[in-house]
Design an enzyme around this catalytic site. Structure first.
Site, PDB file in Angstrom:
ATOM      1  N   ALA A   1       0.834  -1.204   0.000  1.00 25.80           N
ATOM      2  CA  ALA A   1       0.000   0.000   0.000  1.00 25.80           C
ATOM      3  C   ALA A   1       0.867   1.251   0.000  1.00 25.80           C
ATOM      4  O   ALA A   1       0.627   2.201  -0.754  1.00 25.80           O
ATOM      5  CB  ALA A   1      -0.933  -0.003   1.204  1.00 25.80           C
ATOM      6  N   ASP A   2       1.894   1.252   0.840  1.00 24.85           N
ATOM      7  CA  ASP A   2       2.832   2.376   0.864  1.00 24.85           C
ATOM      8  C   ASP A   2       3.513   2.559  -0.487  1.00 24.85           C
ATOM      9  O   ASP A   2       3.599   3.671  -1.021  1.00 24.85           O
ATOM     10  CB  ASP A   2       3.916   2.135   1.915  1.00 24.85           C
ATOM     11  CG  ASP A   2       3.472   2.466   3.322  1.00 24.85           C
ATOM     12  OD1 ASP A   2       2.565   3.289   3.482  1.00 24.85           O
ATOM     13  OD2 ASP A   2       4.037   1.887   4.260  1.00 24.85           O
ATOM     14  N   LEU A   3       4.037   1.469  -1.021  1.00 22.32           N
ATOM     15  CA  LEU A   3       4.793   1.555  -2.262  1.00 22.32           C
ATOM     16  C   LEU A   3       3.924   2.013  -3.424  1.00 22.32           C
ATOM     17  O   LEU A   3       4.322   2.877  -4.214  1.00 22.32           O
ATOM     18  CB  LEU A   3       5.431   0.204  -2.579  1.00 22.32           C
ATOM     19  CG  LEU A   3       6.455  -0.307  -1.555  1.00 22.32           C
ATOM     20  CD1 LEU A   3       6.943  -1.690  -1.945  1.00 22.32           C
ATOM     21  CD2 LEU A   3       7.626   0.651  -1.422  1.00 22.32           C
TER      22      LEU A   3
END
Length: 396
Positions: A169-171
């Site tokens: 999700a961050d990436l």
């Protein structure tokens, strides 16, 4: 040392990086890797929170913050904010991942900055969006994986939800934000105006659910866990040969026929249980059991060679070491070398997209907190006496 562009592609752009942890720094690393002058703004050492990835000398931090310069500014001081605004006036892009209310409290929201800098592209990354009932919630990768549906389709059936083994999700939010910034910069060439760009971990996960969302929105199907087997294309998944596991992917009737012939089971082509995709779906357990009986007669190397030579996709399941030592990965040259003045020689994975004329490199290792503060502030025209006074007052 002034800006050392990692590529000529984006070297004309300056980016002010107000982010921390992973999603925002990933966005800014994407821009830095293509040559943008990314200036990371952090709180002074004595004020910092736990905003680093395993410490500044850790591999995670080194990988995420390469190709950037770093300054410190105390944004709790009026002069710190004033200096930041002076720096932003020289920039094309600002990226932040505060909670949505923080930028307004600091007076560095898009509308406030754009009043004096109409060409500014301002990107915000949040957990759940800039507005709405959950906008003020703290965001975290695994929370977004769960709320975005990904964990419900990951893992073995009946064994509960499973997180993906990377902070996806961050990436993805970081990469999508970088894409949005580049689109806004392209549009600015026509309109002369910047704009507010924003995404969130939740939006990134909803988008990444891809065909699983269309299965529901268009077909009314709620996907569930399919484990190591593809939910709709059968047989596709993880199978065990005589000496270990491999992946096999069979898409379409022609490849199904090739697969049957290579496996020595041409009779499956006309078998009523397996003759088309819906039939194979109904009888998937029986089919998979029969496949593994035949695969158990030979080692993985045999099957990988036979299937790929016959036009059926097949490959090893590698750990990180095996993946990086894979001859094809080495041939692609994705691992780059850089030298850190503190830590010595380093090796890191570079960009996965190759631009032949303006390639991406790793021009510099990750900076120490505030390593370039005086260098950057001198670029703004501040004299040494003024810098010394600011230092004494705790502005940086």
């Amino acid at each position: 040392m002034s800006h050392q562009p990692a590529s000529s592609a984006l070297q004309r752009f300056r980016v002010i990086d107000l982010t921390q942890v992973r999603a925002g720094p990933t966005c800014c690393r994407q821009l830095a890797d293509w040559g943008a002058d990314v200036i990371q703004v952090q709180m002074p050492e004595h004020m910092r929170g736990d905003d680093t990835l395993g410490g500044q000398d850790g591999s995670d931090y080194q990988y995420t913050h390469r190709n950037k310069r770093s300054i410190t500014l105390n944004l709790k001081e009026a002069q710190g904010i004033a200096t930041l605004k002076q720096l932003i006036a020289t920039a094309d892009v600002v990226v932040e991942n505060f909670r949505p209310d923080v930028k307004f409290r600091l007076g560095i929201d898009y509308e406030s900055l754009a009043a004096d800098h109409p060409g500014l592209v301002y990107a915000s990354i949040s957990g759940f969006g800039q507005t709405g009932p959950l906008a003020q919630r703290p965001g975290f990768d695994q929370i977004a994986q769960g709320m975005g549906g990904l964990m419900s389709v990951t893992g073995l059936p009946g064994q509960g939800p499973v997180r993906v083994g990377i902070p996806i999700a961050d990436l993805c939010a970081g990469i999508f934000a970088a894409q949005g910034i580049l689109v806004a910069l392209l549009e600015r060439e026509q309109s002369g105006r910047g704009q507010f760009v924003h995404t969130s971990l939740l939006e990134a996960m909803v988008y990444m659910m891809d065909f699983q969302t269309s299965r529901y929105l268009l077909d009314g199907e709620v996907a569930s866990q399919a484990g190591n087997f593809h939910p709709t294309s059968i047989p596709t998944g993880v199978y065990k040969a005589r000496d270990g596991y491999l992946n096999i992917a069979v898409f379409g009737s022609k490849i199904w026929e090739r697969f049957c012939n290579i496996l020595g089971a041409p009779e499956w082509i006309t078998d009523e249980r397996y003759r088309d995709k819906p039939s194979r779906s109904v009888h998937r357990d029986t089919l998979n059991s029969e496949i593994e009986k035949r695969l158990a007669l030979q080692d993985r190397a045999h099957w990988i060679r036979e299937f790929n030579d016959g036009g059926v996709a097949c490959g090893l399941i590698s750990d990180v070491r095996e993946m990086l030592e894979e001859p094809q990965v080495r041939h692609l040259g994705m691992v780059k070398d850089v030298v850190s003045a503190r830590l010595g020689a380093q090796r890191m994975v570079g960009q996965p997209v190759q631009l032949e004329r303006t390639p991406s490199t790793i021009a510099r290792s990750a900076p120490r907190r505030g390593e370039h503060t005086e260098e950057v502030l001198r670029e703004l025209g501040l004299a040494q006496e003024a810098l010394a006074q600011m230092k004494a007052q705790g502005v940086y």
